[in-house]
Write a protein that holds these residues in place. Structure first.
Motif, PDB file in Angstrom:
ATOM      1  N   LEU A 187       0.807  -1.215   0.000  1.00 40.68           N
ATOM      2  CA  LEU A 187       0.000   0.000   0.000  1.00 40.68           C
ATOM      3  C   LEU A 187       0.846   1.275   0.000  1.00 40.68           C
ATOM      4  CD1 LEU A 187      -2.626  -1.113   2.683  1.00 40.68           C
ATOM      5  CD2 LEU A 187      -2.988  -0.968   0.217  1.00 40.68           C
ATOM      6  N   ASP A 188       2.104   1.184   0.395  1.00 35.87           N
ATOM      7  CA  ASP A 188       2.905   2.389   0.622  1.00 35.87           C
ATOM      8  C   ASP A 188       3.659   2.849  -0.622  1.00 35.87           C
ATOM      9  OD1 ASP A 188       4.723   0.343   0.445  1.00 35.87           O
ATOM     10  OD2 ASP A 188       5.931   0.955   2.167  1.00 35.87           O
ATOM     11  N   THR A 189       3.078   2.626  -1.802  1.00 34.65           N
ATOM     12  CA  THR A 189       3.781   2.992  -3.030  1.00 34.65           C
ATOM     13  C   THR A 189       3.789   4.503  -3.237  1.00 34.65           C
ATOM     14  OG1 THR A 189       1.726   2.559  -4.217  1.00 34.65           O
ATOM     15  CG2 THR A 189       3.365   0.813  -4.216  1.00 34.65           C
ATOM     16  N   LYS A 225       5.956  -6.889  -2.513  1.00 38.32           N
ATOM     17  CA  LYS A 225       4.801  -7.769  -2.393  1.00 38.32           C
ATOM     18  C   LYS A 225       4.280  -8.115  -3.784  1.00 38.32           C
ATOM     19  CE  LYS A 225       3.316  -6.503   2.249  1.00 38.32           C
ATOM     20  NZ  LYS A 225       4.529  -5.760   2.614  1.00 38.32           N
ATOM     21  N   MET A 226       3.442  -9.146  -3.845  1.00 41.69           N
ATOM     22  CA  MET A 226       2.984  -9.644  -5.150  1.00 41.69           C
ATOM     23  C   MET A 226       2.072  -8.653  -5.862  1.00 41.69           C
ATOM     24  SD  MET A 226       3.364 -12.132  -7.293  1.00 41.69           S
ATOM     25  CE  MET A 226       3.934 -13.603  -6.439  1.00 41.69           C
ATOM     26  N   GLY A 229      -0.927   0.981  -7.992  1.00 38.22           N
ATOM     27  CA  GLY A 229      -0.251   1.577  -9.136  1.00 38.22           C
ATOM     28  C   GLY A 229       0.036   3.054  -8.969  1.00 38.22           C
ATOM     29  N   VAL A 230       1.178   3.480  -9.493  1.00 37.40           N
ATOM     30  CA  VAL A 230       1.601   4.877  -9.369  1.00 37.40           C
ATOM     31  C   VAL A 230       2.058   5.472 -10.695  1.00 37.40           C
ATOM     32  CG1 VAL A 230       2.306   4.565  -6.959  1.00 37.40           C
ATOM     33  CG2 VAL A 230       3.979   4.209  -8.793  1.00 37.40           C
ATOM     34  N   GLY A 231       2.124   4.644 -11.737  1.00 43.60           N
ATOM     35  CA  GLY A 231       2.847   5.060 -12.933  1.00 43.60           C
ATOM     36  C   GLY A 231       2.107   5.959 -13.889  1.00 43.60           C
ATOM     37  N   ASN A 288      -2.089  -3.658  -9.196  1.00 41.37           N
ATOM     38  CA  ASN A 288      -1.303  -4.271 -10.265  1.00 41.37           C
ATOM     39  C   ASN A 288      -0.521  -5.466  -9.738  1.00 41.37           C
ATOM     40  OD1 ASN A 288      -1.370  -1.115 -10.849  1.00 41.37           O
ATOM     41  ND2 ASN A 288      -1.312  -2.206 -12.799  1.00 41.37           N
ATOM     42  N   THR A 289      -0.311  -6.439 -10.620  1.00 42.21           N
ATOM     43  CA  THR A 289       0.530  -7.576 -10.262  1.00 42.21           C
ATOM     44  C   THR A 289       1.998  -7.212 -10.403  1.00 42.21           C
ATOM     45  OG1 THR A 289       1.151  -9.842 -10.818  1.00 42.21           O
ATOM     46  CG2 THR A 289       0.337  -8.484 -12.619  1.00 42.21           C
TER      47      THR A 289
END
Length: 483
Positions: free
Chosen positions: A330-332, A343-344, A348-350, A359-360
């Motif tokens: 969660l901390d992206t 983590k798996m 998403g941040v991109g 996202n995987t």
């Protein structure tokens, strides 16, 4: 005829314009070949060096986004998707596929057909007896023949189960598959019309190639196909057929070889540029080669991916809370690359498109290798095949023991009672999700996909319009008639 013309043009593309990044492959005799920017068509296969260079080109063709490099994966996951995966992008082609409303002019489908037959033609060119006879060393000739049949057999298997109705364990399997082409097309003058062979005939051809490859290839072969890679694909094919004895035997051969081992964590075999003891076969990549289209579509990171394929929150509830395969980071932050993901799954941040979605992490680096066969799959195949047979076909483990090896690696609780059919099938989904297996699993289990039965006509691909236009022997899949 476009089928054969496409084969010719693809062959010409790879024989005459082999990319400079062949230099990246530099770890065995074949890989030490200097990259050839231009090879004249009339002399392309008149030396061992050029034959081996052309074989490297076949691997590069296999890595195309239209086949093994992405769309074999995408077609399976999108057609199987109901509630666990959403497409939130703007491209028309995947939108048609996930909605099961594919048009005969879909360029993804057309590209898949063209590149698959381009690969087949490269293989046919190498397998020409006059070409193979140039290789004086019996050992080298066996390896070249084995690798080439490995690629041809595997691509035949994949396109058959995408363009043809499912193989049925009981039945004639006379339903149309794809054209079988075993001779090279060197120029347009060679082009002939080729009809679709039956699904049975296509499977038989794939088995013949893969069995021959298994028997010709060595146990170790650098980054290239080995006897165990061929056994692994055979195990996958036999499982699709419902040939459980064959599937268990081939999977067991890979497992008991002792050359492979499960990685310490389920994410470890992905996003790597080197090797992993868990990976039986991977497509090689580097910063000089084409961008991985799997990363483009599945990832949403800083400088990596569009995030078009959005994992739904409900999917993560299928995992035990302790299962590493279902963990969400969660901390992206906007600066995060795959190196910052542990983590798996992650938020998403991109891109604006999927900023905040799920996202995987399996596909998070444009320049990483693409693992296509993992040891975990072999344990799952052996477990299912032995379970469905009712008696142990191969290996020292019970189905429960094989399944628990996968679960314990992922910190999921082991089953204390004998596993059930549903638990085995569920474990395949949890372990192999987003790797291109889902559609084919649901079909062989005869499970509906949403409101569509497993053998619905819109769950296979149409023969591309351009092929139908120029080949009078081709027949269209009935669902697409009238388009």
């Amino acid at each position: 005829m476009t089928i054969m013309k496409n084969i010719f043009y693809q062959s010409k593309k790879w024989l005459l314009i082999l990319p400079a990044f062949l230099a990246f492959f530099a770890c065995n005799d074949k890989l030490d070949i200097k990259p050839q920017q231009s090879i004249d068509a009339s002399t392309a296969l008149n030396s061992v060096e050029n034959i081996k260079t052309t074989l490297v080109g076949a691997y590069l063709q296999a890595r195309s986004a239209n086949i093994f490099g992405s769309q074999f994966n995408e077609f399976s996951e999108l057609l199987a998707a109901t509630s666990d995966l959403s497409f939130i992008g703007t491209y028309t082609q995947p939108k048609e596929i996930i909605h099961k409303e594919i048009t005969v002019t879909n360029s993804y489908v057309e590209g898949c057909w063209i590149d698959a037959y381009g690969l087949i033609n490269i293989c046919n060119t190498i397998l020409d007896p006059n070409t193979l006879s140039i290789i004086e060393s019996a050992e080298d000739r066996s390896i070249v023949e084995g690798e080439t049949k490995f690629l041809r057999g595997w691509v035949m298997f994949e396109v058959t189960r995408l363009f043809g109705l499912p193989y049925e364990p009981v039945g004639s399997n006379a339903q149309p598959g794809v054209p079988i082409v075993l001779t090279p097309t060197k120029d347009v003058a060679d082009a002939i019309e080729v009809a679709r062979s039956s699904v049975k005939e296509c499977y038989d051809q794939a088995i013949a190639d893969l069995t021959s490859a298994r028997d010709l290839l060595p146990e170790e072969n650098g980054v290239y196909a080995t006897t165990f890679a061929a056994s692994a694909v055979l195990a996958r094919l036999y499982l699709q057929q419902g040939n459980f004895a064959g599937a268990a035997t081939e999977a067991n051969k890979v497992i008991e070889s002792g050359l492979f081992s499960l990685a310490e964590t389920p994410l470890e075999p992905f996003n790597i540029t080197g090797t992993s003891a868990e990976v039986i076969f991977a497509l090689q990549n580097n910063v000089a080669s084409n961008t991985s289209w799997l990363t483009v579509m599945y990832a949403s990171l800083n400088g990596m991916g569009r995030g078009d394929y959005d994992i739904q929150p409900g999917f993560l509830t299928k995992f035990d809370p302790a299962d590493l395969r279902g963990m969400l980071q969660l901390d992206t932050e906007s600066s995060f690359t795959i190196a910052d993901i542990n983590k798996m799954y992650y938020i998403g941040v991109g891109t604006i498109l999927n900023n905040g979605g799920i996202n995987t992490s399996k596909w998070g680096d444009y320049y990483a290798n693409i693992p296509l066969i993992r040891l975990a799959e072999m344990y799952l195949i052996r477990a299912e095949a032995n379970f469905e047979s009712g008696v142990a076909q191969a290996g020292p483990n019970t189905p429960s023991e094989d399944i628990n090896l996968i679960r314990v690696r992922s910190s999921a609780p082991a089953y204390t009672e004998p596993v059930t059919r549903d638990q085995i099938r569920n474990e395949r989904y949890l372990e192999l999700c987003w790797e291109g297996h889902r559609l084919h699993d649901l079909k062989r289990w005869h499970q509906a996909i949403g409101s569509d039965p497993y053998d619905a006509g819109n769950l296979i691909l149409p023969v591309p319009f351009r092929e139908m236009e120029v080949n009078s022997l081709l027949v269209q899949n009935p669902w697409y008639l009238g388009q």
